[in-house]
Design an enzyme around this catalytic site. Structure first.
Site, PDB file in Angstrom:
ATOM      1  N   HIS A  19       0.814  -1.220   0.000  1.00 41.59           N
ATOM      2  CA  HIS A  19       0.000   0.000   0.000  1.00 41.59           C
ATOM      3  C   HIS A  19       0.844   1.264   0.000  1.00 41.59           C
ATOM      4  O   HIS A  19       0.419   2.296  -0.535  1.00 41.59           O
ATOM      5  CB  HIS A  19      -0.980  -0.016   1.182  1.00 41.59           C
ATOM      6  N   HIS A  42      -8.033  -8.055  -7.540  1.00 41.91           N
ATOM      7  CA  HIS A  42      -8.308  -8.864  -6.337  1.00 41.91           C
ATOM      8  C   HIS A  42      -8.512  -7.869  -5.194  1.00 41.91           C
ATOM      9  O   HIS A  42      -7.601  -7.606  -4.410  1.00 41.91           O
ATOM     10  CB  HIS A  42      -7.151  -9.802  -6.030  1.00 41.91           C
ATOM     11  N   SER A 100      -6.740  -1.698  -0.558  1.00 37.01           N
ATOM     12  CA  SER A 100      -6.356  -1.019  -1.803  1.00 37.01           C
ATOM     13  C   SER A 100      -7.511  -0.240  -2.468  1.00 37.01           C
ATOM     14  O   SER A 100      -7.275   0.877  -2.963  1.00 37.01           O
ATOM     15  CB  SER A 100      -5.712  -2.006  -2.783  1.00 37.01           C
ATOM     16  N   GLU A 118     -13.707  -8.854  -7.304  1.00 36.86           N
ATOM     17  CA  GLU A 118     -13.492  -9.682  -6.107  1.00 36.86           C
ATOM     18  C   GLU A 118     -14.350 -10.923  -6.282  1.00 36.86           C
ATOM     19  O   GLU A 118     -15.522 -10.825  -6.639  1.00 36.86           O
ATOM     20  CB  GLU A 118     -13.888  -8.876  -4.860  1.00 36.86           C
ATOM     21  N   ASP A 143     -13.772 -13.112 -11.497  1.00 40.57           N
ATOM     22  CA  ASP A 143     -12.382 -13.549 -11.412  1.00 40.57           C
ATOM     23  C   ASP A 143     -11.481 -12.400 -11.892  1.00 40.57           C
ATOM     24  O   ASP A 143     -11.723 -11.814 -12.950  1.00 40.57           O
ATOM     25  CB  ASP A 143     -12.194 -14.788 -12.299  1.00 40.57           C
ATOM     26  N   GLY A 144     -10.456 -12.106 -11.117  1.00 43.79           N
ATOM     27  CA  GLY A 144      -9.593 -10.966 -11.410  1.00 43.79           C
ATOM     28  C   GLY A 144      -8.889 -11.077 -12.750  1.00 43.79           C
ATOM     29  O   GLY A 144      -8.646 -10.078 -13.432  1.00 43.79           O
ATOM     30  N   ASP A 164      -3.308  -8.293  -7.199  1.00 43.39           N
ATOM     31  CA  ASP A 164      -2.917  -8.619  -5.824  1.00 43.39           C
ATOM     32  C   ASP A 164      -3.559  -9.941  -5.420  1.00 43.39           C
ATOM     33  O   ASP A 164      -4.406  -9.997  -4.524  1.00 43.39           O
ATOM     34  CB  ASP A 164      -3.373  -7.459  -4.906  1.00 43.39           C
TER      35      ASP A 164
END
Ligand SMILES: C[S@@+](CC[C@H](N)C(=O)[O-])C[C@H]1O[C@@H](n2cnc3c(N)ncnc32)[C@H](O)[C@@H]1O
Length: 280
Positions: A19, A42, A100, A118, A143-144, A164
């Site tokens: 971060h 994510h 994030s 997410e 799905d990311g 991430d």
């Protein structure tokens, strides 16, 4: 089935590392008046209450943000990140930790657009509730890696993609390399930040080899290790690849990571690395 829940890890060393760098990257994008696009593949829930039982269980945040909270000597390069965490805790007690998506939302200007994906239903619902009133922000139960295909390239033609992954599957390293390659084919000029855990030497060497084979140029590697390698229960540290980083990001990140290492390292373990895995 998703076994990983970020709830248990929020605010730990890996989060501070990730971060702090994310804040610098977004602040850099914000210096140019043109709007930018931000994709968080994510995303997690966006804000973590560290007093809730799940956070208290492992207390990982105590060795992460907990160690920075009382410091009055944080360097200028960390100021924006620390200000964001302090803004979530106006009474001066560390209780809430921004994930994030919240960091990105707080740094956003009018006109910047954000997409969060997410895959965990509960986490997705919490994030959706958190950002419900925000304009130009979309949250997808998706799905990311699919999100990379769905949302790139963006109309803004400038921006950042944060990948991430929770790394809860053994084949996450090759999957990340594939995802980066495909995303880069769609949008070669975009900036990408991809987090990864530091694992055994063979895994890291294969990851490095595979990344070099992609043909992607301008890959900066940043790593921070704070725990001894022989502690089997915890990863010794984490890394972030930044593709197409801002000008001088490497020279800016070196002292920042060095300071974080001094603040977070257990008995002088670990260290930092900032180098070009693939130069321009
Ligand atoms: C490391 S956490 C993310 C933390 C968040 N980026 C932050 O910095 O606050 C990883 C998240 O990815 C979610 N996840 C796991 N697999 C996923 C997938 N294939 N696509 C999207 N999200 C996924 C997990 O539920 C978890 O919330």
């Amino acid at each position: 089935m998703l076994s990983y829940r970020h709830l248990f890890h929020a605010g730990n060393c890996a989060d501070v590392f990730k971060h702090a760098l994310l804040t610098r990257l977004l602040a850099g994008l914000g210096r140019n008046p043109n709007p930018y696009f931000y994709l968080d593949t994510h995303a997690g829930i966006g804000r973590y209450d560290l007093t809730r039982p799940w956070a208290q269980k492992a207390c990982e945040f105590e060795n992460g943000i907990g160690r920075l909270w009382g410091r009055t000597d944080t360097p200028e390069a960390l100021k924006a990140y620390m200000d964001l965490v302090r803004a979530e805790n106006p009474d001066g007690k560390l209780r809430y930790y921004p994930g994030s998506p919240l960091i990105a939302l707080r740094l956003r200007r009018l006109g910047d657009r954000m997409v969060f994906s997410e895959l965990n239903k509960t986490d997705h619902a919490e994030l959706e509730a958190l950002v419900a009133r925000e304009r130009r922000v979309a949250v997808h139960l998706m799905d990311g890696y699919q999100a990379l295909k769905a949302f790139l390239p963006p109309a803004e033609r400038r921006g950042l993609v944060l990948i991430d992954s929770s790394f809860d599957r053994a084949r996450e390293f090759p999957r990340l390399v594939r995802a980066l390659t495909e995303a880069h084919e769609r949008w070669a000029t975009g900036m990408y930040a991809a987090w990864y855990p530091l694992m055994d030497a063979d895994t890291m060497a294969a990851f490095e080899r595979n990344l070099r084979r992609t043909g992607i140029r301008k890959i900066l590697r940043l790593e921070l290790a704070t725990a001894p390698r022989d502690q089997t229960r915890v990863i010794p540290g984490s890394g972030m690849l930044v593709v197409n980083p801002p000008w001088h990001f490497d020279t800016e990140a070196r002292p920042l990571l060095q300071w974080l290492w001094g603040a977070l390292a257990v008995d002088g373990a670990g260290g930092t690395r900032v180098d070009w895995l693939v130069p321009e």
